[in-house]
Motif scaffolding. Structure first.
Motif, PDB file in Angstrom:
ATOM      1  N   ILE A 191       0.835  -1.213   0.000  1.00 45.89           N
ATOM      2  CA  ILE A 191       0.000   0.000   0.000  1.00 45.89           C
ATOM      3  C   ILE A 191       0.869   1.263   0.000  1.00 45.89           C
ATOM      4  O   ILE A 191       0.630   2.177  -0.782  1.00 45.89           O
ATOM      5  CB  ILE A 191      -0.947  -0.003   1.217  1.00 45.89           C
ATOM      6  CG1 ILE A 191      -1.927  -1.164   1.076  1.00 45.89           C
ATOM      7  CG2 ILE A 191      -1.685   1.315   1.340  1.00 45.89           C
ATOM      8  CD1 ILE A 191      -2.557  -1.594   2.369  1.00 45.89           C
ATOM      9  N   THR A 192       1.859   1.292   0.861  1.00 46.44           N
ATOM     10  CA  THR A 192       2.669   2.512   0.967  1.00 46.44           C
ATOM     11  C   THR A 192       3.771   2.584  -0.092  1.00 46.44           C
ATOM     12  O   THR A 192       4.239   3.657  -0.431  1.00 46.44           O
ATOM     13  CB  THR A 192       3.348   2.604   2.355  1.00 46.44           C
ATOM     14  OG1 THR A 192       4.267   1.508   2.495  1.00 46.44           O
ATOM     15  CG2 THR A 192       2.324   2.565   3.480  1.00 46.44           C
ATOM     16  N   GLY A 193       4.173   1.419  -0.578  1.00 40.85           N
ATOM     17  CA  GLY A 193       5.263   1.387  -1.562  1.00 40.85           C
ATOM     18  C   GLY A 193       6.636   1.311  -0.914  1.00 40.85           C
ATOM     19  O   GLY A 193       7.650   1.253  -1.605  1.00 40.85           O
ATOM     20  N   TYR A 194       6.653   1.327   0.423  1.00 38.61           N
ATOM     21  CA  TYR A 194       7.939   1.316   1.129  1.00 38.61           C
ATOM     22  C   TYR A 194       8.021   0.173   2.143  1.00 38.61           C
ATOM     23  O   TYR A 194       7.008  -0.246   2.710  1.00 38.61           O
ATOM     24  CB  TYR A 194       8.166   2.652   1.859  1.00 38.61           C
ATOM     25  CG  TYR A 194       8.350   3.798   0.902  1.00 38.61           C
ATOM     26  CD1 TYR A 194       9.551   3.969   0.199  1.00 38.61           C
ATOM     27  CD2 TYR A 194       7.316   4.707   0.672  1.00 38.61           C
ATOM     28  CE1 TYR A 194       9.706   5.013  -0.707  1.00 38.61           C
ATOM     29  CE2 TYR A 194       7.466   5.762  -0.234  1.00 38.61           C
ATOM     30  CZ  TYR A 194       8.661   5.893  -0.917  1.00 38.61           C
ATOM     31  OH  TYR A 194       8.822   6.917  -1.817  1.00 38.61           O
ATOM     32  N   ALA A 195       9.250  -0.255   2.350  1.00 37.83           N
ATOM     33  CA  ALA A 195       9.506  -1.273   3.368  1.00 37.83           C
ATOM     34  C   ALA A 195       9.162  -0.698   4.749  1.00 37.83           C
ATOM     35  O   ALA A 195       9.027   0.525   4.909  1.00 37.83           O
ATOM     36  CB  ALA A 195      10.967  -1.696   3.315  1.00 37.83           C
ATOM     37  N   TYR A 196       9.012  -1.563   5.691  1.00 37.72           N
ATOM     38  CA  TYR A 196       8.722  -1.171   7.087  1.00 37.72           C
ATOM     39  C   TYR A 196       9.781  -0.204   7.600  1.00 37.72           C
ATOM     40  O   TYR A 196      10.974  -0.481   7.536  1.00 37.72           O
ATOM     41  CB  TYR A 196       8.713  -2.452   7.933  1.00 37.72           C
ATOM     42  CG  TYR A 196       8.544  -2.278   9.424  1.00 37.72           C
ATOM     43  CD1 TYR A 196       7.651  -1.360   9.962  1.00 37.72           C
ATOM     44  CD2 TYR A 196       9.274  -3.093  10.298  1.00 37.72           C
ATOM     45  CE1 TYR A 196       7.500  -1.237  11.332  1.00 37.72           C
ATOM     46  CE2 TYR A 196       9.126  -2.985  11.671  1.00 37.72           C
ATOM     47  CZ  TYR A 196       8.232  -2.049  12.178  1.00 37.72           C
ATOM     48  OH  TYR A 196       8.086  -1.941  13.535  1.00 37.72           O
ATOM     49  N   GLU A 197       9.334   0.953   8.064  1.00 42.42           N
ATOM     50  CA  GLU A 197      10.258   1.953   8.614  1.00 42.42           C
ATOM     51  C   GLU A 197       9.750   2.398   9.978  1.00 42.42           C
ATOM     52  O   GLU A 197       9.032   3.398  10.084  1.00 42.42           O
ATOM     53  CB  GLU A 197      10.376   3.174   7.682  1.00 42.42           C
ATOM     54  CG  GLU A 197      11.039   2.874   6.346  1.00 42.42           C
ATOM     55  CD  GLU A 197      11.417   4.138   5.570  1.00 42.42           C
ATOM     56  OE1 GLU A 197      11.150   5.254   6.065  1.00 42.42           O
ATOM     57  OE2 GLU A 197      11.987   4.005   4.475  1.00 42.42           O
ATOM     58  N   PRO A 198      10.081   1.665  11.019  1.00 43.61           N
ATOM     59  CA  PRO A 198       9.572   2.028  12.352  1.00 43.61           C
ATOM     60  C   PRO A 198      10.120   3.366  12.853  1.00 43.61           C
ATOM     61  O   PRO A 198       9.609   3.901  13.842  1.00 43.61           O
ATOM     62  CB  PRO A 198      10.064   0.873  13.243  1.00 43.61           C
ATOM     63  CG  PRO A 198      11.244   0.301  12.524  1.00 43.61           C
ATOM     64  CD  PRO A 198      10.956   0.480  11.063  1.00 43.61           C
ATOM     65  N   TRP A 199      11.090   3.902  12.143  1.00 42.72           N
ATOM     66  CA  TRP A 199      11.732   5.154  12.565  1.00 42.72           C
ATOM     67  C   TRP A 199      11.135   6.403  11.935  1.00 42.72           C
ATOM     68  O   TRP A 199      11.361   7.502  12.388  1.00 42.72           O
ATOM     69  CB  TRP A 199      13.231   5.108  12.210  1.00 42.72           C
ATOM     70  CG  TRP A 199      13.468   4.934  10.720  1.00 42.72           C
ATOM     71  CD1 TRP A 199      13.450   5.923   9.782  1.00 42.72           C
ATOM     72  CD2 TRP A 199      13.745   3.725  10.026  1.00 42.72           C
ATOM     73  NE1 TRP A 199      13.683   5.401   8.539  1.00 42.72           N
ATOM     74  CE2 TRP A 199      13.875   4.050   8.658  1.00 42.72           C
ATOM     75  CE3 TRP A 199      13.900   2.380  10.419  1.00 42.72           C
ATOM     76  CZ2 TRP A 199      14.148   3.091   7.679  1.00 42.72           C
ATOM     77  CZ3 TRP A 199      14.174   1.434   9.441  1.00 42.72           C
ATOM     78  CH2 TRP A 199      14.290   1.779   8.088  1.00 42.72           C
ATOM     79  N   HIS A 200      10.392   6.220  10.839  1.00 42.38           N
ATOM     80  CA  HIS A 200       9.919   7.386  10.076  1.00 42.38           C
ATOM     81  C   HIS A 200       8.577   7.889  10.623  1.00 42.38           C
ATOM     82  O   HIS A 200       7.543   7.265  10.445  1.00 42.38           O
ATOM     83  CB  HIS A 200       9.794   7.027   8.591  1.00 42.38           C
ATOM     84  CG  HIS A 200       9.303   8.157   7.721  1.00 42.38           C
ATOM     85  ND1 HIS A 200      10.106   8.851   6.832  1.00 42.38           N
ATOM     86  CD2 HIS A 200       8.065   8.710   7.596  1.00 42.38           C
ATOM     87  CE1 HIS A 200       9.395   9.771   6.200  1.00 42.38           C
ATOM     88  NE2 HIS A 200       8.148   9.703   6.652  1.00 42.38           N
TER      89      HIS A 200
END
Ligand SMILES: [Zn+2]
Length: 273
Positions: free
Chosen positions: A238-247
């Motif tokens: 959905i987002t197009g990005y890998a998991y980024e728990p920091w962003h």
């Protein structure tokens, strides 16, 4: 009865009969005429009624249409209430949607950037409203025993170009697309995003940050200060990005809270991609 009287009687009867017949004839003619007039009037009325009905139908048609529209209108309105309109045009708005499908001008620079006055791996900036909220979030984390550190806030179009090119060099285009936004497609250019890290992950940006107490604290509490974890686990399609728990993305407390409670991504919340 005498013959003379008989004659008189017959004449009288005949006269009376003639009068009765005349009366009947007159009444019959009168009745027929009256019927004619009534029929004519009825016909006229029918025509008028038809005309009125036609006119009514003509007038009603648009009214009926507009009524239909009026009845149908609440449906999209209700839908709007459930799925908000994504803001993809007002770049200065704190709810501006930026992703792989919605970019911003290369020349866009927020007018109210301030240097973030928090522990940070480098000097970095955010829009003032987001910076103020981030201070509150860091203070809450600190009170709970977690020390957070800023890593990267506002990035210009040029800086993002260099970063994306650097990622392409290392991971190739497909790999870079998962971890880095193309220039003009980064929330960092909005001045509303901050990459947050901690000593527990060596002040790096790693997926494992999500399982640290600091990462968990952000996941569960960032919304209270207006931030969401923008690229959650399992939402890459959905987002197009890998998991980024920091962003973290600043959206204001109301929207961030709604998104947090919905369990949706920003794209899902706005019903767009
Ligand atoms: Zn980021």
């Amino acid at each position: 009865m005498r013959i003379k009287d008989k004659k008189r009687f017959i004449i009288a009867c005949g006269g009376l009969a003639a009068i009765v017949i005349l009366v009947i004839v007159v009444l019959t003619i009168g009745f027929m005429n009256n019927n004619k007039t009534q029929t004519s009037a009825n016909n006229k009325q029918n025509v008028e009624t038809t005309t009125v009905q036609t006119t009514t139908a003509k007038e009603t048609a648009p009214v009926s249409n507009s009524q239909t529209v009026a009845v149908e209108q609440p449906v999209p309105v209700e839908t709007k209430d459930d799925t908000k309109n994504a803001n993809t045009t007002s770049t200065d708005s704190i709810t501006m949607l930026v992703n792989k499908n919605h970019s911003i001008a290369a020349s866009y620079v927020p007018a109210d950037l301030v240097t973030v006055n928090l522990p940070s791996t480098r000097e970095t900036q955010m829009r003032s409203v987001a910076a103020e909220a981030l201070v509150k979030l860091f203070n809450a984390a600190s009170s709970a025993g977690y020390d957070l550190s800023c890593c990267s806030g506002y990035r210009s179009y040029e800086t993002q170009s260099e970063l994306y090119a650097w990622n392409v060099d290392i991971y190739g285009v497909d790999g870079a697309e998962l971890v880095s936004a193309r220039p003009g497609m980064s929330e960092h250019q909005l001045g509303l995003a901050m990459d947050v890290t901690s000593a527990t992950v060596g002040f790096d940006l790693l997926e494992s940050f999500g399982s640290t107490p600091e990462g968990q604290f952000l996941k569960d509490n960032a919304y209270k200060y207006g931030f969401i974890v923008r690229y959650p686990q399992g939402k890459t399609e959905i987002t197009g990005y890998a998991y980024e728990p920091w962003h973290l993305r600043y959206l204001g407390v109301d929207v961030a809270t709604e998104i947090y409670n919905s369990g949706k991504t920003m794209e899902e919340y706005y019903g767009t991609n």
